[in-house]
Design an enzyme around this catalytic site. Structure first.
Site, PDB file in Angstrom:
ATOM      1  N   ASP A  11       0.857  -1.192   0.000  1.00 23.63           N
ATOM      2  CA  ASP A  11       0.000   0.000   0.000  1.00 23.63           C
ATOM      3  C   ASP A  11       0.888   1.235   0.000  1.00 23.63           C
ATOM      4  O   ASP A  11       2.085   1.161   0.295  1.00 23.63           O
ATOM      5  CB  ASP A  11      -0.927   0.000   1.234  1.00 23.63           C
ATOM      6  CG  ASP A  11      -1.909   1.172   1.192  1.00 23.63           C
ATOM      7  OD1 ASP A  11      -2.271   1.612   0.077  1.00 23.63           O
ATOM      8  OD2 ASP A  11      -2.305   1.665   2.263  1.00 23.63           O
ATOM      9  N   SER A  12       0.265   2.364  -0.308  1.00 22.77           N
ATOM     10  CA  SER A  12       0.995   3.627  -0.249  1.00 22.77           C
ATOM     11  C   SER A  12       1.253   4.041   1.199  1.00 22.77           C
ATOM     12  O   SER A  12       2.038   4.952   1.439  1.00 22.77           O
ATOM     13  CB  SER A  12       0.177   4.706  -0.957  1.00 22.77           C
ATOM     14  OG  SER A  12      -1.136   4.728  -0.420  1.00 22.77           O
ATOM     15  N   CYS A  74      -3.516  -1.036  -2.541  1.00 20.85           N
ATOM     16  CA  CYS A  74      -3.749   0.375  -2.875  1.00 20.85           C
ATOM     17  C   CYS A  74      -4.554   0.466  -4.178  1.00 20.85           C
ATOM     18  O   CYS A  74      -4.098   0.011  -5.230  1.00 20.85           O
ATOM     19  CB  CYS A  74      -2.402   1.072  -3.023  1.00 20.85           C
ATOM     20  SG  CYS A  74      -2.534   2.806  -3.480  1.00 20.85           S
ATOM     21  N   GLU A 158      -5.928   9.756   8.133  1.00 18.35           N
ATOM     22  CA  GLU A 158      -4.525   9.690   8.568  1.00 18.35           C
ATOM     23  C   GLU A 158      -4.305  10.489   9.847  1.00 18.35           C
ATOM     24  O   GLU A 158      -3.490  10.121  10.680  1.00 18.35           O
ATOM     25  CB  GLU A 158      -3.606  10.253   7.464  1.00 18.35           C
ATOM     26  CG  GLU A 158      -3.409   9.326   6.287  1.00 18.35           C
ATOM     27  CD  GLU A 158      -2.415   8.206   6.566  1.00 18.35           C
ATOM     28  OE1 GLU A 158      -1.379   8.493   7.192  1.00 18.35           O
ATOM     29  OE2 GLU A 158      -2.700   7.062   6.177  1.00 18.35           O
ATOM     30  N   CYS A 186     -10.850   2.629  -1.919  1.00 17.49           N
ATOM     31  CA  CYS A 186      -9.622   3.184  -1.335  1.00 17.49           C
ATOM     32  C   CYS A 186      -9.301   2.392  -0.077  1.00 17.49           C
ATOM     33  O   CYS A 186     -10.216   2.051   0.698  1.00 17.49           O
ATOM     34  CB  CYS A 186      -9.849   4.656  -0.991  1.00 17.49           C
ATOM     35  SG  CYS A 186      -8.512   5.396  -0.050  1.00 17.49           S
ATOM     36  N   HIS A 188      -8.226   3.196   2.694  1.00 16.70           N
ATOM     37  CA  HIS A 188      -8.553   3.803   3.988  1.00 16.70           C
ATOM     38  C   HIS A 188     -10.047   3.759   4.317  1.00 16.70           C
ATOM     39  O   HIS A 188     -10.427   3.874   5.475  1.00 16.70           O
ATOM     40  CB  HIS A 188      -8.111   5.271   3.999  1.00 16.70           C
ATOM     41  CG  HIS A 188      -6.633   5.454   4.082  1.00 16.70           C
ATOM     42  ND1 HIS A 188      -5.757   4.872   3.196  1.00 16.70           N
ATOM     43  CD2 HIS A 188      -5.874   6.167   4.956  1.00 16.70           C
ATOM     44  CE1 HIS A 188      -4.526   5.219   3.522  1.00 16.70           C
ATOM     45  NE2 HIS A 188      -4.566   5.995   4.593  1.00 16.70           N
TER      46      HIS A 188
HETATM   47  N1  DGL Z   1      -3.859   3.710  -0.735  1.00 19.17           N
HETATM   48  C1  DGL Z   1      -4.597   4.726  -1.469  1.00 19.17           C
HETATM   49  C2  DGL Z   1      -5.745   4.068  -2.238  1.00 19.17           C
HETATM   50  O1  DGL Z   1      -6.214   2.991  -1.897  1.00 19.17           O
HETATM   51  C3  DGL Z   1      -5.109   5.800  -0.545  1.00 19.17           C
HETATM   52  C4  DGL Z   1      -4.015   6.626   0.069  1.00 19.17           C
HETATM   53  C5  DGL Z   1      -3.220   7.415  -0.936  1.00 19.17           C
HETATM   54  O2  DGL Z   1      -3.791   8.326  -1.580  1.00 19.17           O
HETATM   55  O3  DGL Z   1      -2.030   7.116  -1.078  1.00 19.17           O
HETATM   56  O4  DGL Z   1      -6.173   4.617  -3.228  1.00 19.17           O
END
Ligand code: DGL
Length: 263
Positions: A11-12, A74, A158, A186, A188
């Site tokens: 993930d990011s 992600c 976050e 997403c 999150h």
């Molecule tokens: N992990 C990203 C997603 O699922 C969300 C967080 C980001 O923007 O890096 O799109």
């Protein structure tokens, strides 16, 4: 052939730990490697070129950590980079590694409802890519897909600001009142799924933490060539590219006994 390889989750940032938790609950025997590229979060507000570059860097790192299969949790990285990774990067760089994303499994579940209207809420980059709309239309070209970018939500989650997040969610939900299902596109947003459900009690809220474990289990059942390479010692290794006290606390709330370390 090595038999001690890992399931990688990428993930990011830390959002992908929610899916990782679901994987571990469903399949505790495997060895997991989590990598969050938190130094470059948020991907969702970056250009496609930047997202591709950071995702490829992360894939190289995870492959070097002995990941046999990598799930890109992600949505933004799945939207922008997965096709390139599968078609161009892996065949040359690591043909024995498998990389999967979250979009197709999510679309499969979202279309189980009997409705022509499906909603998608995601980051700006994911919405800009129209990946959900494209994949939904492959299943049924007549679907009406309502897409909405929600750039405010990731920073609010976050920073643990769920009260403000609820104000935004309430506002967004007005766009999805006529939908049969709503994709939370997403990493999150599973943390906000109860709020979405509160505002849209008659809509099926599709949350990836509730569907991905079953999909991965099924995939491994069908791909013995991957299954047989996976170590089954219950090992966990969780790393991020940038670490601070806040991220350690978030990780600790999800996994009290697994340390989050800097890569
Ligand atoms: N992990 C990203 C997603 O699922 C969300 C967080 C980001 O923007 O890096 O799109």
């Amino acid at each position: 052939m090595s038999k001690d390889m890992k399931i990688g989750v990428f993930d990011s940032g830390l959002g992908g730990l929610v899916i990782t938790k679901a994987f571990i609950k469903a399949m505790p025997q495997f060895n997991y490697f989590y990598y969050g590229d938190s130094a470059h979060l948020p991907y969702g507000e970056k250009t496609s070129g930047q997202i591709l570059k950071y995702t490829l860097q992360s894939m190289r790192y995870m492959i070097a950590q002995n990941c046999k299969i990598i799930i890109i949790a992600c949505n933004t990285a799945t939207s922008i980079a997965l096709r390139y990774i599968q078609q161009r990067f892996l065949p040359e760089y690591s043909p024995d590694t498998k990389v999967l994303g979250v979009v197709i499994p999510t679309v499969e579940v979202a279309t189980e409802v009997n409705s022509q209207n499906i909603g998608v809420v995601a980051t700006s980059a994911t919405i800009r890519s129209h990946i959900y709309k494209t994949e939904l239309h492959k299943i049924n070209p007549d679907l009406n897909v309502v897409e909405l970018a929600a750039p405010e939500l990731v920073p609010l989650i976050e920073s643990n600001n769920f009260e403000y997040a609820e104000d935004f969610v309430g506002e967004y939900c007005n766009s999805f009142k006529n939908c049969g299902s709503l994709i939370l596109g997403c990493t999150h947003y599973p943390l906000l799924k109860d709020i979405f459900r509160k505002y849209l009690p008659d809509v099926k809220i599709v949350s990836q933490d509730e569907l991905m474990a079953e999909k991965l289990k099924d995939y491994l059942r069908r791909h013995n060539e991957i299954y047989t390479c996976l170590g089954q010692n219950g090992l966990r290794d969780f790393k991020v590219s940038s670490l601070n006290k806040h991220s350690q606390k978030v990780a600790q709330n999800l996994f009290a006994d697994i340390p989050l370390l800097k890569a």
